[in-house]
Design a protein around this motif. Sequence first.
Motif, short mmCIF file in Angstrom:
data_model
loop_
_atom_site.label_atom_id
_atom_site.label_comp_id
_atom_site.label_asym_id
_atom_site.label_seq_id
_atom_site.Cartn_x
_atom_site.Cartn_y
_atom_site.Cartn_z
N ALA A 5 0.84 -1.21 0.00
CA ALA A 5 0.00 0.00 0.00
C ALA A 5 0.86 1.25 0.00
N LYS A 6 0.45 2.23 -0.78
CA LYS A 6 1.14 3.52 -0.86
C LYS A 6 0.53 4.56 0.07
N ASP A 43 -17.07 3.65 -5.81
CA ASP A 43 -16.55 3.76 -7.18
C ASP A 43 -17.40 3.03 -8.22
N ALA A 44 -18.69 2.93 -7.95
CA ALA A 44 -19.63 2.23 -8.85
C ALA A 44 -19.23 0.77 -9.07
N GLY A 45 -18.52 0.19 -8.12
CA GLY A 45 -18.16 -1.24 -8.19
C GLY A 45 -16.91 -1.55 -8.98
N TYR A 46 -16.15 -0.54 -9.40
CA TYR A 46 -14.98 -0.77 -10.24
C TYR A 46 -13.96 -1.72 -9.59
N MET A 47 -13.49 -1.41 -8.38
CA MET A 47 -12.45 -2.25 -7.77
C MET A 47 -12.98 -3.64 -7.41
N THR A 48 -14.22 -3.72 -6.98
CA THR A 48 -14.81 -5.03 -6.66
C THR A 48 -14.81 -5.90 -7.90
N GLU A 49 -15.19 -5.34 -9.02
CA GLU A 49 -15.21 -6.10 -10.28
C GLU A 49 -13.79 -6.40 -10.76
N ARG A 50 -12.90 -5.44 -10.65
CA ARG A 50 -11.52 -5.63 -11.11
C ARG A 50 -10.85 -6.79 -10.38
N LEU A 51 -11.17 -6.96 -9.10
CA LEU A 51 -10.50 -7.99 -8.31
C LEU A 51 -11.33 -9.27 -8.16
N ARG A 52 -12.39 -9.39 -8.95
CA ARG A 52 -13.22 -10.60 -8.92
C ARG A 52 -12.37 -11.84 -9.22
N HIS A 58 -2.08 -12.97 -5.15
CA HIS A 58 -1.74 -12.87 -6.57
C HIS A 58 -1.12 -11.50 -6.89
N PRO A 59 -0.11 -11.46 -7.76
CA PRO A 59 0.50 -10.17 -8.13
C PRO A 59 -0.49 -9.16 -8.73
N ASP A 60 -1.53 -9.62 -9.41
CA ASP A 60 -2.52 -8.70 -9.96
C ASP A 60 -3.28 -7.97 -8.85
N PHE A 61 -3.54 -8.67 -7.74
CA PHE A 61 -4.18 -8.02 -6.60
C PHE A 61 -3.26 -6.95 -6.04
N ALA A 64 -3.16 -3.83 -8.29
CA ALA A 64 -4.39 -3.03 -8.20
C ALA A 64 -4.48 -2.33 -6.85
N PHE A 65 -4.12 -3.03 -5.78
CA PHE A 65 -4.18 -2.46 -4.44
C PHE A 65 -3.20 -1.30 -4.30
N LYS A 66 -2.01 -1.47 -4.83
CA LYS A 66 -1.00 -0.41 -4.80
C LYS A 66 -1.51 0.83 -5.54
N ALA A 67 -2.07 0.65 -6.72
CA ALA A 67 -2.60 1.77 -7.50
C ALA A 67 -3.76 2.45 -6.78
#
Length: 127
Positions: A5-6, A43-52, A58-61, A64-67
């Motif tokens: 986390a940043k 955020d209209a569900g953006y992050m919830t959907e992105r991390l489905r 996982h590195p993708d998580f 996304a979490f860092k960003a």
Amino acid sequence: ACDCAKGGVLIVVAAQDAFEEAFDDAELQQDANVGKPVVRTSDAGYMTERLRGIPVSHPDFAEAFKAFTEHSDTDRWPANHPHKSARGQPKDGAFLINFLGYRTKCAAKILGLRPPMAWGGVGTKHE
């Protein structure tokens, strides 16, 4: 993944059934003061959907979490973000993670919680 986390973020880890017992599904509920507390995305569900389907290990998580936790002048996703559904959305809210390591809800506003006690003679930010 959460150690990348940043900036600050609230992370709630619990059993999935505990989330379901504690909170109503707020995306359809208009009034957070009726019934159980609710969880609504900022955020209209953006992050919830992105991390489905992506576990926290996982590195993708982690990416996304860092960003999500990276501070900007607006604390919103940029207008030129590659994902159209992210553009201009707030980067704010809690992450609810179940014991299996998957997100339940991201960028979440937790509304309608009752305080565990009341303090008399204090200002509003202490209530």
